[in-house]
Design a protein around this motif. Structure first.
Motif, short mmCIF file in Angstrom:
data_model
loop_
_atom_site.label_atom_id
_atom_site.label_comp_id
_atom_site.label_asym_id
_atom_site.label_seq_id
_atom_site.Cartn_x
_atom_site.Cartn_y
_atom_site.Cartn_z
N LYS A 81 0.81 -1.22 0.01
CA LYS A 81 0.04 -0.07 -0.08
C LYS A 81 0.96 1.42 -0.01
CE LYS A 81 -3.89 0.42 1.92
NZ LYS A 81 -5.42 0.51 2.66
N ALA A 82 2.18 1.20 0.46
CA ALA A 82 2.92 2.37 0.58
C ALA A 82 2.99 3.08 -0.90
CB ALA A 82 3.98 2.10 1.43
N THR A 83 3.36 4.43 -0.93
CA THR A 83 3.49 5.22 -2.14
C THR A 83 4.79 5.53 -2.25
OG1 THR A 83 2.64 7.14 -1.08
CG2 THR A 83 1.02 5.76 -2.50
N ASN A 84 5.62 5.86 -1.02
CA ASN A 84 7.04 6.34 -0.83
C ASN A 84 7.91 5.08 -1.03
OD1 ASN A 84 9.29 6.86 0.55
ND2 ASN A 84 8.32 8.85 1.12
N LYS A 126 -6.05 -4.12 16.19
CA LYS A 126 -6.70 -2.80 15.88
C LYS A 126 -5.71 -1.78 15.17
CE LYS A 126 -8.90 1.17 18.39
NZ LYS A 126 -8.66 1.87 17.26
N ALA A 127 -4.64 -1.73 15.49
CA ALA A 127 -3.50 -0.74 14.69
C ALA A 127 -3.70 -1.20 13.38
CB ALA A 127 -2.21 -0.89 15.32
N MET A 128 -3.41 -2.42 13.01
CA MET A 128 -3.65 -3.09 11.47
C MET A 128 -4.71 -2.74 10.72
SD MET A 128 -1.57 -6.57 11.46
CE MET A 128 -2.01 -7.39 12.94
N GLY A 129 -6.00 -2.69 11.42
CA GLY A 129 -7.38 -2.54 11.03
C GLY A 129 -7.37 -0.90 10.65
N ASP A 130 -6.68 -0.09 11.71
CA ASP A 130 -6.78 1.39 11.38
C ASP A 130 -5.94 1.73 10.27
OD1 ASP A 130 -8.48 1.67 13.67
OD2 ASP A 130 -6.77 2.17 14.86
N GLN A 132 -4.92 -0.07 7.76
CA GLN A 132 -5.73 -0.92 6.44
C GLN A 132 -6.58 0.16 5.73
OE1 GLN A 132 -5.00 -3.95 4.98
NE2 GLN A 132 -6.42 -3.24 3.29
N ALA A 133 -7.28 0.94 6.53
CA ALA A 133 -8.10 1.98 6.09
C ALA A 133 -7.84 3.25 5.53
CB ALA A 133 -9.21 2.36 7.37
N LYS A 134 -6.45 3.35 5.70
CA LYS A 134 -5.65 4.57 5.11
C LYS A 134 -5.18 4.18 3.74
CE LYS A 134 -6.07 6.49 8.99
NZ LYS A 134 -4.93 6.62 10.23
N ALA A 135 -4.87 5.34 2.97
CA ALA A 135 -4.31 5.41 1.61
C ALA A 135 -3.30 6.18 1.28
CB ALA A 135 -5.32 5.18 0.38
N GLY A 136 -2.40 6.11 0.39
CA GLY A 136 -1.56 7.20 0.11
C GLY A 136 -0.47 7.57 0.83
N THR A 137 -0.24 9.03 0.78
CA THR A 137 0.59 9.64 1.80
C THR A 137 0.14 9.31 3.25
OG1 THR A 137 -0.30 11.64 1.46
CG2 THR A 137 1.45 11.19 0.04
N GLU A 138 -1.23 9.47 3.36
CA GLU A 138 -1.79 9.26 4.84
C GLU A 138 -1.42 7.99 5.51
OE1 GLU A 138 -5.81 9.82 7.25
OE2 GLU A 138 -6.10 8.91 5.41
N PHE A 139 -1.43 7.01 4.39
CA PHE A 139 -0.84 5.57 4.91
C PHE A 139 0.48 5.67 5.19
CE2 PHE A 139 1.08 1.66 4.27
CZ PHE A 139 0.37 0.75 4.68
N ASP A 140 1.45 6.24 4.30
CA ASP A 140 2.98 6.34 4.46
C ASP A 140 3.03 6.79 5.82
OD1 ASP A 140 2.92 5.16 1.90
OD2 ASP A 140 3.80 6.92 1.00
N LYS A 141 2.42 8.09 6.10
CA LYS A 141 2.86 8.64 7.37
C LYS A 141 2.34 7.96 8.72
CE LYS A 141 1.78 12.96 9.93
NZ LYS A 141 2.00 12.12 11.26
N ASP A 142 1.50 7.39 8.51
CA ASP A 142 0.85 6.58 9.74
C ASP A 142 1.59 5.30 9.76
OD1 ASP A 142 -1.14 8.49 10.22
OD2 ASP A 142 -2.72 7.40 9.61
#
Length: 195
Positions: A81-84, A126-130, A132-142
């Motif tokens: 899922k990471a973009t970076n 729970k952290a994985m579920g949270d 998983q719901a993210k995408a793009g740069t938000e996913f990368d940062k989290d």
């Protein structure tokens, strides 16, 4: 009617028992800690096979296994899922390094009759579920923020084991793994600063 009342009382008792924590937990980490605690009691050694380490060393092994599994699972997610590019590269390193350390710890645990979690604990799920719901740069940062926090916890856990572990093999595993964890922490903090 009497039979129906008896069945209702039985059902109510079962629900009460379950709501008070009497039922089995879905948290694999908690279950492993509980199994090791049971093995650690001298009155149960014949039935459980006993445990070859003190309870604190078993708790370290459970926490290390849980953290290692979580980092592998989170990193597998980041590899897809990471973009970076640097985040993806770091995630691949996590999958490889922590996968190897996890396998080594599993072998060590077998020799000591330590029960390890079979899946990540409830907090990590729970952290994985949270994430998983993210995408793009938000996913990368989290993901990066999570890896920084998890590696800080891991370094603290392993540093403590290098001095406090009573079992020589557990202590040796902690001493061997600690520099790798410190390198991971330094690498992910560098990525975090560059984002």
């Amino acid at each position: 009617m009497k039979k129906l009342s008896s069945m209702m009382l039985l059902a109510l008792a079962a629900l009460s028992f379950q709501s008070c924590g009497g039922g089995a937990s879905n948290d694999s980490k908690a279950n492993a800690d509980s199994a090791n605690y049971t093995k650690d009691t001298s009155t149960n050694a014949t039935a459980t096979g006993g445990i070859a380490v003190v309870n604190d060393d078993a708790e370290f092994a459970v926490a290390a296994a849980n953290g290692g599994m979580a980092e592998v699972e989170l990193s597998k997610l980041a590899e897809t899922k990471a973009t970076n590019a640097k985040v993806k590269e770091f995630a691949a390193m996590m999958t490889k390094d922590h996968g190897g350390a996890n396998a080594e710890l599993m072998e060590l645990a077998k020799t000591k009759n330590i029960s390890l979690p079979t899946t990540v604990g409830a907090d990590e799920q729970k952290a994985m579920g949270d994430l998983q719901a993210k995408a793009g740069t938000e996913f990368d940062k989290d993901y990066v923020d999570l890896m920084v926090n998890e590696h800080k916890k891991a370094v603290d856990l392993f540093e403590k084991a290098t001095t406090d572990a009573k079992d020589a093999d557990i202590k040796s595993f902690a001493i061997k793994t600690l520099p790798v964890l410190k390198n991971h922490l330094q690498a992910i903090e560098t990525i975090q600063k560059g984002m």
